[in-house]
Design a protein around this motif. Structure first.
Motif, PDB file in Angstrom:
ATOM      1  N   GLN A  64       0.826  -1.200   0.000  1.00  0.00           N
ATOM      2  CA  GLN A  64       0.000   0.000   0.000  1.00  0.00           C
ATOM      3  C   GLN A  64       0.862   1.252   0.000  1.00  0.00           C
ATOM      4  N   VAL A  65       2.008   1.192   0.677  1.00  0.00           N
ATOM      5  CA  VAL A  65       2.900   2.346   0.711  1.00  0.00           C
ATOM      6  C   VAL A  65       3.374   2.694  -0.702  1.00  0.00           C
ATOM      7  N   ASP A  66       3.597   1.693  -1.542  1.00  0.00           N
ATOM      8  CA  ASP A  66       4.029   1.941  -2.920  1.00  0.00           C
ATOM      9  C   ASP A  66       2.903   2.566  -3.737  1.00  0.00           C
ATOM     10  N   ARG A  67       1.697   2.086  -3.515  1.00  0.00           N
ATOM     11  CA  ARG A  67       0.554   2.631  -4.258  1.00  0.00           C
ATOM     12  C   ARG A  67       0.288   4.088  -3.849  1.00  0.00           C
ATOM     13  N   THR A  68       0.511   4.373  -2.571  1.00  0.00           N
ATOM     14  CA  THR A  68       0.322   5.749  -2.106  1.00  0.00           C
ATOM     15  C   THR A  68       1.335   6.682  -2.761  1.00  0.00           C
TER      16      THR A  68
ATOM     17  N   ALA B 176       2.561  10.963  -6.518  1.00  0.00           N
ATOM     18  CA  ALA B 176       3.458  11.427  -7.579  1.00  0.00           C
ATOM     19  C   ALA B 176       2.687  11.711  -8.864  1.00  0.00           C
ATOM     20  N   ALA B 177       1.701  10.875  -9.171  1.00  0.00           N
ATOM     21  CA  ALA B 177       0.913  11.085 -10.388  1.00  0.00           C
ATOM     22  C   ALA B 177       0.159  12.413 -10.340  1.00  0.00           C
ATOM     23  N   ALA B 178      -0.204  12.837  -9.135  1.00  0.00           N
ATOM     24  CA  ALA B 178      -0.932  14.098  -8.987  1.00  0.00           C
ATOM     25  C   ALA B 178       0.001  15.299  -8.863  1.00  0.00           C
ATOM     26  N   ASN B 179       1.318  15.039  -8.842  1.00  0.00           N
ATOM     27  CA  ASN B 179       2.279  16.133  -8.649  1.00  0.00           C
ATOM     28  C   ASN B 179       3.432  16.047  -9.655  1.00  0.00           C
ATOM     29  N   HIS B 180       3.086  15.754 -10.895  1.00  0.00           N
ATOM     30  CA  HIS B 180       4.045  15.763 -12.004  1.00  0.00           C
ATOM     31  C   HIS B 180       5.224  14.807 -11.768  1.00  0.00           C
ATOM     32  N   GLY B 181       4.934  13.649 -11.167  1.00  0.00           N
ATOM     33  CA  GLY B 181       5.965  12.632 -10.983  1.00  0.00           C
ATOM     34  C   GLY B 181       6.947  12.923  -9.869  1.00  0.00           C
ATOM     35  N   ARG B 182       6.578  13.771  -8.926  1.00  0.00           N
ATOM     36  CA  ARG B 182       7.490  14.133  -7.838  1.00  0.00           C
ATOM     37  C   ARG B 182       6.860  13.762  -6.494  1.00  0.00           C
ATOM     38  N   TYR B 183       7.758  13.401  -5.541  1.00  0.00           N
ATOM     39  CA  TYR B 183       7.284  13.024  -4.215  1.00  0.00           C
ATOM     40  C   TYR B 183       8.300  13.454  -3.165  1.00  0.00           C
ATOM     41  N   ASN B 184       7.806  14.035  -2.082  1.00  0.00           N
ATOM     42  CA  ASN B 184       8.592  14.251  -0.868  1.00  0.00           C
ATOM     43  C   ASN B 184       7.611  14.385   0.293  1.00  0.00           C
ATOM     44  N   ILE B 185       8.142  14.592   1.481  1.00  0.00           N
ATOM     45  CA  ILE B 185       7.276  14.624   2.665  1.00  0.00           C
ATOM     46  C   ILE B 185       6.300  15.797   2.602  1.00  0.00           C
TER      47      ILE B 185
ATOM     48  N   GLU C 298       7.359   9.629   6.491  1.00  0.00           N
ATOM     49  CA  GLU C 298       8.754   9.183   6.520  1.00  0.00           C
ATOM     50  C   GLU C 298       8.877   7.693   6.217  1.00  0.00           C
ATOM     51  N   THR C 299       7.860   6.903   6.570  1.00  0.00           N
ATOM     52  CA  THR C 299       7.910   5.473   6.234  1.00  0.00           C
ATOM     53  C   THR C 299       7.921   5.277   4.719  1.00  0.00           C
ATOM     54  N   HIS C 300       7.265   6.160   3.984  1.00  0.00           N
ATOM     55  CA  HIS C 300       7.262   6.075   2.525  1.00  0.00           C
ATOM     56  C   HIS C 300       8.638   6.429   1.966  1.00  0.00           C
ATOM     57  N   VAL C 301       9.293   7.406   2.598  1.00  0.00           N
ATOM     58  CA  VAL C 301      10.639   7.787   2.159  1.00  0.00           C
ATOM     59  C   VAL C 301      11.620   6.645   2.408  1.00  0.00           C
ATOM     60  N   ARG C 302      11.495   5.982   3.563  1.00  0.00           N
ATOM     61  CA  ARG C 302      12.387   4.852   3.855  1.00  0.00           C
ATOM     62  C   ARG C 302      12.189   3.727   2.845  1.00  0.00           C
ATOM     63  N   ARG C 303      10.963   3.528   2.443  1.00  0.00           N
ATOM     64  CA  ARG C 303      10.686   2.499   1.435  1.00  0.00           C
ATOM     65  C   ARG C 303      11.352   2.862   0.108  1.00  0.00           C
TER      66      ARG C 303
ATOM     67  N   ASP D 278      17.662  17.929  -3.073  1.00  0.00           N
ATOM     68  CA  ASP D 278      16.813  18.535  -2.042  1.00  0.00           C
ATOM     69  C   ASP D 278      15.910  17.514  -1.355  1.00  0.00           C
ATOM     70  N   GLY D 279      16.077  16.220  -1.682  1.00  0.00           N
ATOM     71  CA  GLY D 279      15.283  15.182  -1.037  1.00  0.00           C
ATOM     72  C   GLY D 279      14.013  14.820  -1.772  1.00  0.00           C
ATOM     73  N   THR D 280      13.746  15.476  -2.881  1.00  0.00           N
ATOM     74  CA  THR D 280      12.565  15.154  -3.677  1.00  0.00           C
ATOM     75  C   THR D 280      12.852  13.930  -4.542  1.00  0.00           C
ATOM     76  N   TRP D 281      11.857  13.083  -4.671  1.00  0.00           N
ATOM     77  CA  TRP D 281      12.005  11.848  -5.444  1.00  0.00           C
ATOM     78  C   TRP D 281      11.299  11.982  -6.786  1.00  0.00           C
ATOM     79  N   THR D 282      11.966  11.498  -7.828  1.00  0.00           N
ATOM     80  CA  THR D 282      11.354  11.446  -9.157  1.00  0.00           C
ATOM     81  C   THR D 282      10.750  10.062  -9.341  1.00  0.00           C
ATOM     82  N   ILE D 283       9.442  10.008  -9.473  1.00  0.00           N
ATOM     83  CA  ILE D 283       8.725   8.735  -9.551  1.00  0.00           C
ATOM     84  C   ILE D 283       8.271   8.515 -10.991  1.00  0.00           C
ATOM     85  N   ALA D 284       8.723   7.419 -11.587  1.00  0.00           N
ATOM     86  CA  ALA D 284       8.386   7.112 -12.980  1.00  0.00           C
ATOM     87  C   ALA D 284       6.938   6.644 -13.085  1.00  0.00           C
ATOM     88  N   PRO D 285       6.339   6.798 -14.269  1.00  0.00           N
ATOM     89  CA  PRO D 285       4.954   6.329 -14.447  1.00  0.00           C
ATOM     90  C   PRO D 285       4.799   4.831 -14.187  1.00  0.00           C
TER      91      PRO D 285
END
Length: 656
Positions: free
Chosen positions: A405-409, A414-423, A439-444, A460-467
């Motif tokens: 579920q953490v991966d789906r979240t 990321a899909a709602a924020n142009h492929g980007r994720y951070n806290i 933070e559990t999502h970041v650790r994953r 800056d700690g932001t993650w680029t999440i591929a489609p």
């Protein structure tokens, strides 16, 4: 202009050359090929010629093949193990395992020996290796090893020859094993040469040179193989249900259309090939297409290798079950295959744990299940599963390779924020989420990045999440499942018979009051559990913890708590005498502080011993505490668990 004068015409920097030049180069290569010349293509670096022993390996490989045919055969398995990170812990565990009980002819523990001493200290060897980049592990198994009363002289001569081939002294230890039908030697070599530099051995020497040297020595000891020995071995291979040297010959004999004609001037060879083809026909792996013409199945080699492995596993299961006096029908013995079975946990009695592959440290369990079947289960790397003594009750759960579920979240945000994720993006997307939850999502993501490199983290700690993030997660989970295909939970260290009259909370008790108890078959271990439960009920009634009402058993609401406290108080009394400290009982909401001394295995579970200046307490154990033994810890009791803080400072790392 003179004939030998020329004026170079320079191209652009980093230019790959013109198309005309490339066409000319292709024409030149074609002309060379037509003239019978050879074009040496540049390829990637393989390292095959790098390292010590390359020249010796090449020399051994070029020897007379007929002479090699008569040499004694020796199997050599090799592995290079990195010692960085947890590698040293694995090295210590491997050293302990190869010295385990029952590996000598007398059933005694194995003894380490070296170049000069028959008994060496493994701890000293490991301490010398502390800081090494890697180590080499070899298994050397002569085909006729049973003819040796002692393998030590052979091993020492082999290592001396290796030192000569490699041009350096080697720091090594070895253990001889006689607990299988094929006596063999485990050899561990430090990854340092006699100058203290990293020892690099040529790939060819590892893959074939060591085997050739060992075969030479065995041939000198026992003499070359006679015609009779060779023929006897080949006759045995003719009916074996595994991949054999005859199969390898048949595959080489195939013509362009994939057919084999087993004609040979040597009558014995022809009979051998014909007999093997008939055996393969019965196995559905060969078909006679005409007089003297056979077509081999395309999957012949992998099928025979799998069949051979299955046969070895069945022999292992039979040996372990027979050794413990257990009688199980062949139909009830199953090789656990995650690919063909639903992902259902297996609960049962641990018959045995062993090494499926001693060189890669893959372990197996044989579990006599409550469902009436006995399973052989590959559990992957041995260091990934805590020690499990024979006779304990375990639950083996196949690993889930689907995204969590953490991966789906993460993918959704990321899909709602142009492929980007951070806290910050997470908290803005879901105002109800806490920073700790994000933070559990970041650790994953960090775990996936380290293992695969297929998730990018910006400075800056932001993650680029591929489609296709979820597909990448599946690949990551499959990669993990190959190394650790299952999770093994120890439900009880007590054997089933010992639980019947034990004054403490047992696995049987938890099953008796469970809303969803394990379904029990009326055969095998399932029947034994049924009988043990019936006797345990009578014991509980006698203790006033249960009563009979209208043909059913009613258990006291606090039965498990009472039994757990009985055991804790009894064990605490023993520890109190040992430490000279008083025991402080804990309740939900209590704050626990002190030095984490050790873990304690009880029938009701695993506990941590927390010691203060004048008292100690016992609290539920967490695996993450293993690396903090001897440190100051602080925790708060919450229900059945506890939240920990490591270290004296209030801001120390937390363990929830």
């Amino acid at each position: 202009m003179k004939d030998d004068d020329f004026r170079p015409k320079l191209g652009k920097i980093r230019s790959g050359g013109s198309k005309a030049g490339k066409r000319y180069a292709n024409q030149l290569r074609a002309a060379v090929n037509r003239a019978g010349g050879k074009h040496l293509r540049g390829g990637r670096f393989t390292g095959s010629r790098t390292g010590r022993g390359g020249a010796a390996a090449a020399l051994l490989k070029a020897r007379d093949r007929y002479a090699a045919f008569r040499k004694r055969r020796v199997m050599v398995k090799a592995r290079i193990v990195k010692l960085a990170g947890k590698g040293m812990d694995g090295a210590r565990a491997h050293l302990r395992y190869i010295q385990r009980d029952g590996v000598t002819r007398e059933g005694e523990p194995g003894e380490l020996y070296g170049a000069e001493k028959d008994r060496v200290d493994g701890r000293e060897f490991v301490n010398r290796a502390d800081g090494d980049r890697h180590q080499f592990r070899f298994i050397v198994a002569p085909e006729n090893g049973i003819q040796y009363d002692d393998l030590k002289p052979l091993t020492r001569r082999l290592m001396a020859q290796m030192e000569e081939d490699l041009g350096t002294e080697l720091d090594w230890v070895a253990v001889d094993h006689f607990n299988t039908g094929h006596p063999h030697t485990h050899i561990i070599v430090r990854g340092k040469d006699d100058r203290g530099e990293n020892l690099v051995i040529a790939r060819e020497y590892i893959s074939s040179g060591i085997r050739e040297r060992a075969a030479e020595l065995v041939s000198l000891d026992l003499g070359p193989r006679t015609d009779r020995e060779i023929e006897q071995r080949l006759r045995q291979e003719m009916e074996q249900e595994r991949f054999t040297s005859i199969d390898r010959q048949l595959l080489r004999m195939r013509d362009d259309d994939g057919s084999v004609s087993p004609t040979n001037r040597d009558a014995f060879r022809q009979t051998l090939h014909q007999g093997r083809l008939r055996k393969l026909e019965r196995m559905g792996l060969a078909e006679e297409t005409g007089p003297g013409r056979w077509r081999l199945n395309e999957a012949l080699e992998p099928t025979l290798r799998r069949t051979g492995e299955r046969g070895d596993i069945i022999k292992t299961m039979h040996r372990e079950l027979t050794g413990r006096g257990l009688v199980r029908s062949a139909a009830d013995c199953v090789i656990h295959d995650r690919s063909s079975e639903p992902a259902q946990p297996v609960v049962g009695y641990l018959v045995a744990r062993g090494l499926a592959d001693e060189i890669t440290d893959r372990h197996y369990l044989i579990v006599d299940g409550v469902d009436g079947t006995t399973r052989y289960i590959d559990i992957g790397r041995g260091d990934a599963t805590e020690p499990t003594p024979d006779g304990c009750i375990v639950r083996v759960t196949p690993g889930n390779t689907e995204p969590r579920q953490v991966d789906r979240t993460v993918a959704e945000i990321a899909a709602a924020n142009h492929g980007r994720y951070n806290i910050d993006i997470h908290l803005k997307h879901d105002p109800s989420a806490t920073e700790g939850f994000a933070e559990t999502h970041v650790r994953r993501l960090e775990a996936i990045r380290r293992a695969t490199g297929r998730v990018e983290r910006e400075p800056d700690g932001t993650w680029t999440i591929a489609p296709d993030h979820l597909q990448r997660v599946r690949e990551y989970e499959r990669q993990r499942a190959r190394a650790v295909p299952v999770t093994v939970d120890k439900l009880s260290s007590l054997k089933l018979e010992s639980q019947v009259g034990f004054d403490g909370a047992t696995w049987i008790d938890r099953e008796l009051i469970s809303d969803r108890p394990e379904p029990l078959q009326n055969s095998g271990f399932g029947r034994e559990v049924r009988e043990a439960q019936a006797r345990r009920r009578q014991w509980l009634i006698a203790q006033g913890l249960a009563r009979e009402e209208q043909d059913r058993i009613v258990y006291r609401a606090n039965m498990l708590t009472v039994l757990r406290q009985r055991e804790l108080i009894r064990i605490a009394g023993q520890i109190s005498e040992e430490l000279g400290l008083s025991y402080a009982e804990t309740r939900p909401g209590d704050r626990v502080q002190g030095t984490l001394r050790r873990s304690l295995e009880l029938a009701s579970g695993k506990y941590a011993v927390i010691e203060k200046s004048r008292e100690f307490t016992l609290v539920p154990w967490r695996p993450v505490l293993e690396r903090h033994i001897g440190k100051q810890v602080t925790g708060v009791i919450r229900g059945e668990g506890i939240s920990w803080t490591i270290g004296r400072e209030r801001g120390g790392p937390g363990v929830s």
